[in-house]
Design a protein around this motif. Structure first.
Motif, PDB file in Angstrom:
ATOM      1  N   THR A  35       0.813  -1.225   0.000  1.00  0.00           N
ATOM      2  CA  THR A  35       0.000   0.000   0.000  1.00  0.00           C
ATOM      3  C   THR A  35       0.839   1.264   0.000  1.00  0.00           C
ATOM      4  O   THR A  35       0.306   2.358  -0.135  1.00  0.00           O
ATOM      5  CB  THR A  35      -1.025   0.100   1.149  1.00  0.00           C
ATOM      6  OG1 THR A  35      -0.419   0.580   2.357  1.00  0.00           O
ATOM      7  CG2 THR A  35      -1.746  -1.216   1.392  1.00  0.00           C
ATOM      8  N   GLN A  74      -5.216  -2.100  -5.851  1.00  0.00           N
ATOM      9  CA  GLN A  74      -5.130  -3.529  -6.129  1.00  0.00           C
ATOM     10  C   GLN A  74      -3.672  -3.966  -6.187  1.00  0.00           C
ATOM     11  O   GLN A  74      -2.879  -3.412  -6.950  1.00  0.00           O
ATOM     12  CB  GLN A  74      -5.803  -3.865  -7.458  1.00  0.00           C
ATOM     13  CG  GLN A  74      -5.542  -5.268  -7.986  1.00  0.00           C
ATOM     14  CD  GLN A  74      -6.195  -6.358  -7.163  1.00  0.00           C
ATOM     15  OE1 GLN A  74      -7.196  -6.104  -6.488  1.00  0.00           O
ATOM     16  NE2 GLN A  74      -5.655  -7.556  -7.209  1.00  0.00           N
ATOM     17  N   GLU A  75      -3.304  -4.950  -5.383  1.00  0.00           N
ATOM     18  CA  GLU A  75      -1.964  -5.525  -5.437  1.00  0.00           C
ATOM     19  C   GLU A  75      -1.846  -6.384  -6.694  1.00  0.00           C
ATOM     20  O   GLU A  75      -2.640  -7.308  -6.901  1.00  0.00           O
ATOM     21  CB  GLU A  75      -1.696  -6.358  -4.187  1.00  0.00           C
ATOM     22  CG  GLU A  75      -0.273  -6.828  -4.049  1.00  0.00           C
ATOM     23  CD  GLU A  75       0.710  -5.700  -3.788  1.00  0.00           C
ATOM     24  OE1 GLU A  75       1.919  -5.938  -3.974  1.00  0.00           O
ATOM     25  OE2 GLU A  75       0.281  -4.584  -3.417  1.00  0.00           O
ATOM     26  N   ASP A  76      -0.860  -6.081  -7.515  1.00  0.00           N
ATOM     27  CA  ASP A  76      -0.684  -6.762  -8.798  1.00  0.00           C
ATOM     28  C   ASP A  76       0.757  -7.263  -8.876  1.00  0.00           C
ATOM     29  O   ASP A  76       1.647  -6.557  -9.356  1.00  0.00           O
ATOM     30  CB  ASP A  76      -0.981  -5.784  -9.938  1.00  0.00           C
ATOM     31  CG  ASP A  76      -0.862  -6.420 -11.322  1.00  0.00           C
ATOM     32  OD1 ASP A  76      -0.387  -7.574 -11.419  1.00  0.00           O
ATOM     33  OD2 ASP A  76      -1.235  -5.752 -12.307  1.00  0.00           O
ATOM     34  N   VAL A 203      -7.782  -0.777   0.302  1.00  0.00           N
ATOM     35  CA  VAL A 203      -7.137  -1.754  -0.559  1.00  0.00           C
ATOM     36  C   VAL A 203      -8.221  -2.731  -1.005  1.00  0.00           C
ATOM     37  O   VAL A 203      -9.184  -2.984  -0.265  1.00  0.00           O
ATOM     38  CB  VAL A 203      -6.000  -2.472   0.210  1.00  0.00           C
ATOM     39  CG1 VAL A 203      -6.513  -3.177   1.447  1.00  0.00           C
ATOM     40  CG2 VAL A 203      -5.261  -3.443  -0.686  1.00  0.00           C
ATOM     41  N   THR A 204      -8.109  -3.234  -2.208  1.00  0.00           N
ATOM     42  CA  THR A 204      -9.118  -4.189  -2.655  1.00  0.00           C
ATOM     43  C   THR A 204      -9.056  -5.443  -1.786  1.00  0.00           C
ATOM     44  O   THR A 204      -7.977  -5.896  -1.399  1.00  0.00           O
ATOM     45  CB  THR A 204      -8.917  -4.595  -4.126  1.00  0.00           C
ATOM     46  OG1 THR A 204      -7.684  -5.305  -4.264  1.00  0.00           O
ATOM     47  CG2 THR A 204      -8.923  -3.369  -5.036  1.00  0.00           C
ATOM     48  N   SER A 207      -6.858  -8.188  -3.021  1.00  0.00           N
ATOM     49  CA  SER A 207      -5.403  -8.080  -2.897  1.00  0.00           C
ATOM     50  C   SER A 207      -4.838  -9.100  -1.917  1.00  0.00           C
ATOM     51  O   SER A 207      -3.703  -9.549  -2.062  1.00  0.00           O
ATOM     52  CB  SER A 207      -5.008  -6.677  -2.439  1.00  0.00           C
ATOM     53  OG  SER A 207      -5.226  -5.716  -3.443  1.00  0.00           O
ATOM     54  N   GLU A 210      -3.614 -12.158  -3.522  1.00  0.00           N
ATOM     55  CA  GLU A 210      -2.296 -12.040  -4.128  1.00  0.00           C
ATOM     56  C   GLU A 210      -1.191 -12.233  -3.092  1.00  0.00           C
ATOM     57  O   GLU A 210      -0.167 -12.869  -3.364  1.00  0.00           O
ATOM     58  CB  GLU A 210      -2.147 -10.685  -4.819  1.00  0.00           C
ATOM     59  CG  GLU A 210      -3.203 -10.386  -5.864  1.00  0.00           C
ATOM     60  CD  GLU A 210      -3.243 -11.415  -6.973  1.00  0.00           C
ATOM     61  OE1 GLU A 210      -2.201 -12.032  -7.264  1.00  0.00           O
ATOM     62  OE2 GLU A 210      -4.319 -11.620  -7.561  1.00  0.00           O
TER      63      GLU A 210
END
Length: 290
Positions: A35, A74-76, A203-204, A207, A210
């Protein structure tokens, strides 16, 4: 110096810092906590390392801060590796930077990404991880109802796939649900310590999937023969010292493990003398190998 660049069509925003005097300088790309945005932890370390003679690039990854990308927050994992690739490309193109001397420094979750990225990019000559989270599914599976967590998070994605809204949770909260629950993350992100106009306390929900499925630890098996430094607090409830030890054991020489007498994970975000100890260890190691 504010700088804009593109990774696979996604616009990214970063800060390039260059030491005073004549270059070209060895260059460092920095990546940081889950984040986090560039004027928090990575910006602090970038500033300090620039003062030690390195051109540094701290930037907002896709979906975070001032950079582009959707959904926001979104954590990618794969996208972050693409971002790091583009950041190295940019840094190597700058006249202030010696393109043959580029390293990557990661803090917290960024240390895992930096390790995995450095292992598979021959342009990167050295890796340093500070208070690192070296995520892998084996460790995550041992500490939770793994299949239950996967089922719940996949249900979130299914609702979104069928047109439902993006589901969010707070990034931090002193009490109640959050991606990083409890008083310690809140003490940094929820207070003036981590204040940033570009950080959002959301945060989504997806996430989390992930975080528990990524395998950044595998980078330790493939980094050799590149030099590796791991700096870690002796007590860390969020990025375990055991994880740092495992990564170190899986690395080949040359490598160095430096323990800092920190009592909280976030001590290495902004507290003295811990930040100075981490910067000193990093600058010393880079001085030998970069």
């Amino acid at each position: 110096m504010r700088i804009e660049f593109v990774a696979d069509g996604v616009p990214l925003v970063g800060d390039l810092r260059v030491p005073e005097g004549a270059g070209p300088w060895p260059g460092l790309v920095l990546t940081g906590p889950f984040t986090g945005v560039r004027d928090q932890v990575t910006g602090l370390y970038a500033d300090r390392l620039t003062g030690r003679g390195y051109a540094t690039l701290a930037f907002d990854h896709r979906n975070w801060g001032e950079s582009g990308g959707e959904p926001r927050g979104q954590e990618d994992p794969q996208g972050k590796l693409y971002d790091l690739r583009a950041a190295v490309s940019l840094l190597r193109s700058r006249p202030e930077v010696d393109a043959g001397r580029v390293g990557v420094v990661g803090i917290c979750l960024g240390a895992g990404y930096a390790l995995r990225f450095a292992a598979f990019d021959p342009r990167v000559r050295v890796f340093a991880g500070i208070a690192g989270a070296y995520n892998n599914p084996y460790t995550m599976r041992s500490g939770m109802d793994y299949q239950g967590a996967l089922a719940g998070l996949t249900a979130v994605l299914e609702r979104q796939d069928l047109g439902g809204p993006i589901e969010y949770v707070p990034a931090v909260a002193e009490e109640g649900e959050a991606a990083m629950p409890g008083d310690e993350p809140y003490a940094y992100y929820g207070t003036e310590r981590g204040a940033s106009a570009h950080w959002r306390n959301q945060v989504t929900r997806a996430s989390v999937r992930e975080l528990i499925t990524m395998d950044n630890m595998t980078g330790a098996d493939f980094l050799s023969p590149k030099p590796a430094l791991i700096v870690h607090g002796v007590i860390d409830r969020f990025c375990s010292p055991e994880g740092a030890e495992e990564a170190f054991k899986r690395l080949d020489q040359p490598k160095r493990l430096v323990w800092v007498d920190a009592k909280q994970h976030i001590d290495l975000y902004d507290r003295e003398p811990y930040v100075s100890q981490a910067v000193d260890a990093t600058a010393d190691f880079l001085g030998e190998h970069l």
